[in-house]
Design an enzyme around this catalytic site. Structure first.
Site, short mmCIF file in Angstrom:
data_model
loop_
_atom_site.label_atom_id
_atom_site.label_comp_id
_atom_site.label_asym_id
_atom_site.label_seq_id
_atom_site.Cartn_x
_atom_site.Cartn_y
_atom_site.Cartn_z
N CYS A 35 -45.61 -36.35 27.75
CA CYS A 35 -45.86 -34.97 28.15
C CYS A 35 -45.51 -34.76 29.62
CB CYS A 35 -47.29 -34.54 27.86
SG CYS A 35 -48.49 -35.10 29.05
N CYS A 105 -51.20 -28.28 33.97
CA CYS A 105 -51.51 -29.26 35.02
C CYS A 105 -52.96 -29.12 35.48
CB CYS A 105 -50.59 -29.08 36.22
SG CYS A 105 -48.89 -29.47 35.86
#
Lengths: 135, 386
Positions: A35, A105
């Site tokens: 990812c 994030c």
């Protein structure tokens, strides 16, 4: 892609609290290379349950590094219970926003924090049990 | 210092081309008009068509002007599919998104798609291609040079492999990255359709061309007037086309000089980073890639953060891994080459151009090691790998 805010750039170019803590009170490890982001968050907690130090190591994009840096800054000095309430939204806001495609994030940073706190609680439970057993 | 090493994304317009465009802008007639204003504009368009035909080694009647490389690719493949009832189409696993995503969409529309793999250097597996060819195959679309790695594909071999068994199958190649960077003539390649773009060769953005071999029929995708042999309606972008014509002529006439210089810089750069940075992978075989492109994986760091740090030093590069919405997916090109995810995430494409100087490569070699070192110090993978 949308531009990064000046706060994100500041934390990317001069990240705070990079590194590891020796004998940490808790560690959170999240993400995987597929990812694109891996975060490791270390915390040191004193006997009054206050986070006295936090450090990170991150493999990831600019936003991943900036959110890691920001989350360490936000939790140092807080009690564990207060630190646990630091959400991905709070981290994003403190950074002056993130591009939409980079929101994951901040989610990752929150997960790393939660895992570090869980790890701390596990460890202190074990310690307590050990003491009780010895006592 | 500002150093532009992202020439596979786009290139600066050369001064000569800029002048050509500006002077063509004064000719405001519509090339389709019969009066002298129109004729002046028509002459500009036809002069450019001839220049591009000469650069590609074909007849000027075989050139159709378009709005760029992506449109050329779509016009080629979709424009041909409109003329046939065959439902099987073939492409490679490493195409530019213009072709890659078009084939994904065609698949959803009901076409059967075969995606041919590549070896570890990113070169097409011709044997695998042969296995997928059939009577039902309509078109094969394989790029001439890859945009991420610069890997040059064996298109002449593709054409002979296809045509020797099934002469009816049409072969298209996306030559957007190859044009002006490697020597080729469409007749030697033997393809039926070939896409090129102006802004990759120091020309303007928003203009491209499609070579359509004489005898090959394709249909228009948008409806309109009789422009460009009824294949691409819409008033021609006269000034852009004028710039494209000159850019094509200059890039092909200067190809030996440019490539000689680029090869020297490429060797210097690869040697330089191998000496100063450990744990790197140069993706692809430098002997089989375009002279201007170097794709390197800096293991244990992520590409975007490398771009951002180099940008702070004024150096412009790009990642192999395209950041798609929602998640960071490793580059489909490096994945097809068998690269592991960590190495793909840390891949950077350095693409030089005709204005790249040795001083700029020296500057890059001076800044790059400290950027990688800094990011590796932050990376949890660095400790694990030691």
């Amino acid at each position: 892609m949308e531009q990064y805010s000046s706060k994100v750039m500041e934390h990317f170019t001069s990240p705070k609290n990079v590194g590891e803590i020796e004998n940490p009170s808790g560690v959170g490890h999240v993400g995987n290379p597929v990812c694109g982001d891996i975060m490791e968050l270390y915390i040191k907690v004193d006997d009054k349950e206050v986070v006295t130090d936090a450090k990170f190591k991150t493999f990831g994009c600019g936003a991943a590094i900036a959110t890691s840096s920001m989350v360490t800054e936000m939790i140092i000095g807080k009690t564990v219970d207060e630190a646990e309430k630091v959400s991905n939204r709070a981290v994003t806001e403190a950074l002056g926003g993130l591009p939409k495609v980079k929101m994951h994030c901040s989610v990752l940073a929150e997960e790393a924090l939660k895992k570090a706190i869980d790890d701390y609680r596990e460890r202190s439970k074990d310690e307590k049990n050990n003491k009780d057993n010895k006592g | 210092m500002r150093v532009y090493l992202d020439n596979n994304s786009t290139t600066p317009i050369s001064d000569e081309v800029k002048k050509e465009i500006v002077s063509a802008m004064d000719v405001y007639g519509n090339p389709s008009s019969l009066h002298q204003f129109g004729v002046e504009a028509r002459n500009i368009v036809e002069k450019a068509r001839l220049r591009i035909a000469q650069a590609l080694g074909c007849d000027n009647q075989e050139i159709i002007f378009t709005g760029g490389g992506t449109e050329s690719d779509n016009l080629a493949v979709r424009g041909y599919l409109k003329t046939t009832s065959k439902k099987h189409i073939i492409t490679s696993a490493i195409e530019h998104h213009a072709v890659y995503n078009m084939f994904n969409e065609l698949e959803k529309e009901g076409y059967r798609v075969s995606r041919i793999g590549v070896d570890k250097n990113g070169i097409l597996d011709i044997e695998q291609l042969k296995e997928h060819l059939s009577e039902e195959t309509a078109i094969v679309s394989i790029m001439l040079a890859n945009n991420e790695t610069g890997a040059v594909q064996p298109i002449a071999e593709v054409v002979s492999a296809v045509k020797s068994i099934y002469p009816h199958i049409i072969v298209h190649t996306d030559a957007v990255q190859a044009f002006g960077k490697m020597k080729f003539k469409v007749k030697d390649l033997g393809v039926d359709l070939l896409s090129v773009s102006a802004h990759k060769i120091n020309g303007p953005k928003g203009v491209g061309a499609l070579y359509v071999r004489k005898g090959v029929k394709i249909k228009h995708l948008v409806s309109g007037g009789h422009h460009e042999r009824n294949i691409r309606p819409g008033t021609e972008n006269v000034a852009g086309i004028a710039g494209f014509g000159l850019a094509a002529e200059l890039s092909v006439s200067g190809i030996d000089r440019n490539n000689g210089q680029l090869e020297k810089l490429k060797i210097k750069f690869i040697k330089g980073i191998r000496e100063s940075i450990d744990n790197i992978t140069v993706n692809g075989d430098p002997e089989k890639t375009l002279s201007n492109t170097v794709n390197v994986s800096f293991n244990n760091v992520e590409g975007e953060s490398v771009i951002m740090m180099l940008d702070m030093h004024g150096i412009a590069v790009s990642t192999g891994s395209a950041c798609t919405s929602g998640s960071l997916e490793p580059s489909h090109v490096l994945k097809a080459m068998g690269a592991d995810p960590v190495s793909s995430q840390g891949s950077i494409r350095f693409s030089m151009g005709k204005y790249t100087t040795e001083d700029e490569i020296d500057y890059l070699l001076e800044k790059l090691p400290s950027v990688i070192e800094r990011l590796r110090k932050m990376s949890p993978l660095e400790r694990e790998s030691k």
